[in-house]
Design a protein around this motif. Structure first.
Motif, mmCIF file in Angstrom:
data_model
loop_
_atom_site.group_PDB
_atom_site.id
_atom_site.type_symbol
_atom_site.label_atom_id
_atom_site.label_comp_id
_atom_site.label_asym_id
_atom_site.label_seq_id
_atom_site.Cartn_x
_atom_site.Cartn_y
_atom_site.Cartn_z
ATOM 1 N N LEU A 101 0.825 -1.216 0.000
ATOM 2 C CA LEU A 101 0.000 0.000 0.000
ATOM 3 C C LEU A 101 0.857 1.264 0.000
ATOM 4 O O LEU A 101 0.542 2.238 -0.699
ATOM 5 C CB LEU A 101 -0.935 0.005 1.210
ATOM 6 N N ALA A 102 1.937 1.254 0.759
ATOM 7 C CA ALA A 102 2.819 2.422 0.815
ATOM 8 C C ALA A 102 3.475 2.667 -0.532
ATOM 9 O O ALA A 102 3.578 3.814 -0.988
ATOM 10 C CB ALA A 102 3.876 2.229 1.897
ATOM 11 N N GLU A 103 3.904 1.610 -1.199
ATOM 12 C CA GLU A 103 4.531 1.766 -2.515
ATOM 13 C C GLU A 103 3.519 2.306 -3.526
ATOM 14 O O GLU A 103 3.832 3.195 -4.318
ATOM 15 C CB GLU A 103 5.096 0.436 -2.995
ATOM 16 N N GLN A 104 2.304 1.799 -3.484
ATOM 17 C CA GLN A 104 1.260 2.270 -4.397
ATOM 18 C C GLN A 104 0.952 3.753 -4.156
ATOM 19 O O GLN A 104 0.825 4.535 -5.100
ATOM 20 C CB GLN A 104 -0.002 1.431 -4.214
ATOM 21 N N LEU B 13 12.095 13.332 -14.927
ATOM 22 C CA LEU B 13 12.064 13.460 -13.468
ATOM 23 C C LEU B 13 11.219 12.349 -12.852
ATOM 24 O O LEU B 13 11.634 11.704 -11.881
ATOM 25 C CB LEU B 13 11.516 14.825 -13.048
ATOM 26 N N LEU B 14 10.060 12.097 -13.431
ATOM 27 C CA LEU B 14 9.187 11.038 -12.919
ATOM 28 C C LEU B 14 9.861 9.679 -13.041
ATOM 29 O O LEU B 14 9.833 8.886 -12.100
ATOM 30 C CB LEU B 14 7.841 11.038 -13.655
ATOM 31 N N ARG B 15 10.466 9.393 -14.169
ATOM 32 C CA ARG B 15 11.148 8.114 -14.348
ATOM 33 C C ARG B 15 12.274 7.940 -13.334
ATOM 34 O O ARG B 15 12.462 6.859 -12.770
ATOM 35 C CB ARG B 15 11.675 7.989 -15.773
ATOM 36 N N THR B 16 13.018 9.000 -13.078
ATOM 37 C CA THR B 16 14.101 8.941 -12.092
ATOM 38 C C THR B 16 13.544 8.677 -10.695
ATOM 39 O O THR B 16 14.056 7.825 -9.960
ATOM 40 C CB THR B 16 14.900 10.259 -12.093
ATOM 41 N N GLN B 17 12.492 9.386 -10.334
ATOM 42 C CA GLN B 17 11.901 9.206 -9.003
ATOM 43 C C GLN B 17 11.313 7.808 -8.845
ATOM 44 O O GLN B 17 11.440 7.199 -7.783
ATOM 45 C CB GLN B 17 10.847 10.275 -8.757
ATOM 46 N N LEU B 18 10.668 7.287 -9.879
ATOM 47 C CA LEU B 18 10.113 5.933 -9.812
ATOM 48 C C LEU B 18 11.226 4.888 -9.693
ATOM 49 O O LEU B 18 11.065 3.890 -8.994
ATOM 50 C CB LEU B 18 9.242 5.652 -11.033
ATOM 51 N N SER B 19 12.351 5.144 -10.344
ATOM 52 C CA SER B 19 13.492 4.248 -10.228
ATOM 53 C C SER B 19 14.026 4.225 -8.797
ATOM 54 O O SER B 19 14.341 3.162 -8.246
ATOM 55 C CB SER B 19 14.586 4.692 -11.201
ATOM 56 N N ILE B 20 14.111 5.390 -8.194
ATOM 57 C CA ILE B 20 14.548 5.479 -6.799
ATOM 58 C C ILE B 20 13.556 4.768 -5.879
ATOM 59 O O ILE B 20 13.948 4.024 -4.974
ATOM 60 C CB ILE B 20 14.734 6.954 -6.379
ATOM 61 N N LEU B 21 12.273 4.974 -6.126
ATOM 62 C CA LEU B 21 11.241 4.315 -5.320
ATOM 63 C C LEU B 21 11.371 2.798 -5.419
ATOM 64 O O LEU B 21 11.257 2.098 -4.409
ATOM 65 C CB LEU B 21 9.845 4.760 -5.760
ATOM 66 N N ARG B 22 11.600 2.274 -6.616
ATOM 67 C CA ARG B 22 11.747 0.825 -6.775
ATOM 68 C C ARG B 22 12.893 0.286 -5.912
ATOM 69 O O ARG B 22 12.772 -0.771 -5.299
ATOM 70 C CB ARG B 22 11.990 0.466 -8.240
ATOM 71 N N ARG B 23 13.987 1.033 -5.851
ATOM 72 C CA ARG B 23 15.116 0.586 -5.017
ATOM 73 C C ARG B 23 14.774 0.665 -3.528
ATOM 74 O O ARG B 23 15.126 -0.207 -2.747
ATOM 75 C CB ARG B 23 16.352 1.405 -5.316
ATOM 76 N N LEU B 24 14.100 1.733 -3.131
ATOM 77 C CA LEU B 24 13.752 1.900 -1.719
ATOM 78 C C LEU B 24 12.694 0.902 -1.263
ATOM 79 O O LEU B 24 12.684 0.486 -0.107
ATOM 80 C CB LEU B 24 13.245 3.324 -1.463
ATOM 81 N N ALA B 25 11.789 0.552 -2.160
ATOM 82 C CA ALA B 25 10.661 -0.304 -1.793
ATOM 83 C C ALA B 25 10.932 -1.777 -2.075
ATOM 84 O O ALA B 25 10.028 -2.597 -1.949
ATOM 85 C CB ALA B 25 9.410 0.150 -2.545
#
Length: 67
Positions: free
Chosen positions: A12-15, A29-41
């Motif tokens: 739920l947090a990732e979504q 910018l969005l692609r970069t942030q989503l890439s970072i999120l994938r690593r963090l999550a």
């Protein structure tokens, strides 16, 4: 029960984070942030079927929900 909650909460947090990022950025910018999120999550999903069966077995054994 904690394992089930942690697994569901992480999903739920990732979504929710994806939705926020999509609302705040676009393009590179969005692609970069989503890439970072994938690593963090990144996490190993729990065996929710096995955990659920264990909770059910315990509830049946004590004849009530444990909370």
């Amino acid at each position: 029960m904690t394992g089930l909650l942690a697994d569901e909460t992480m999903a739920l947090a990732e979504q929710a984070a994806r939705r926020v990022l999509a609302a705040c950025g676009e393009g590179d910018l969005l692609r970069t942030q989503l890439s970072i999120l994938r690593r963090l999550a990144k996490f190993t999903p729990a065996d929710v079927v096995g955990l659920s069966r264990g909770v059910a077995r315990d509830c049946i054994q004590i004849e009530r929900y444990p909370l």
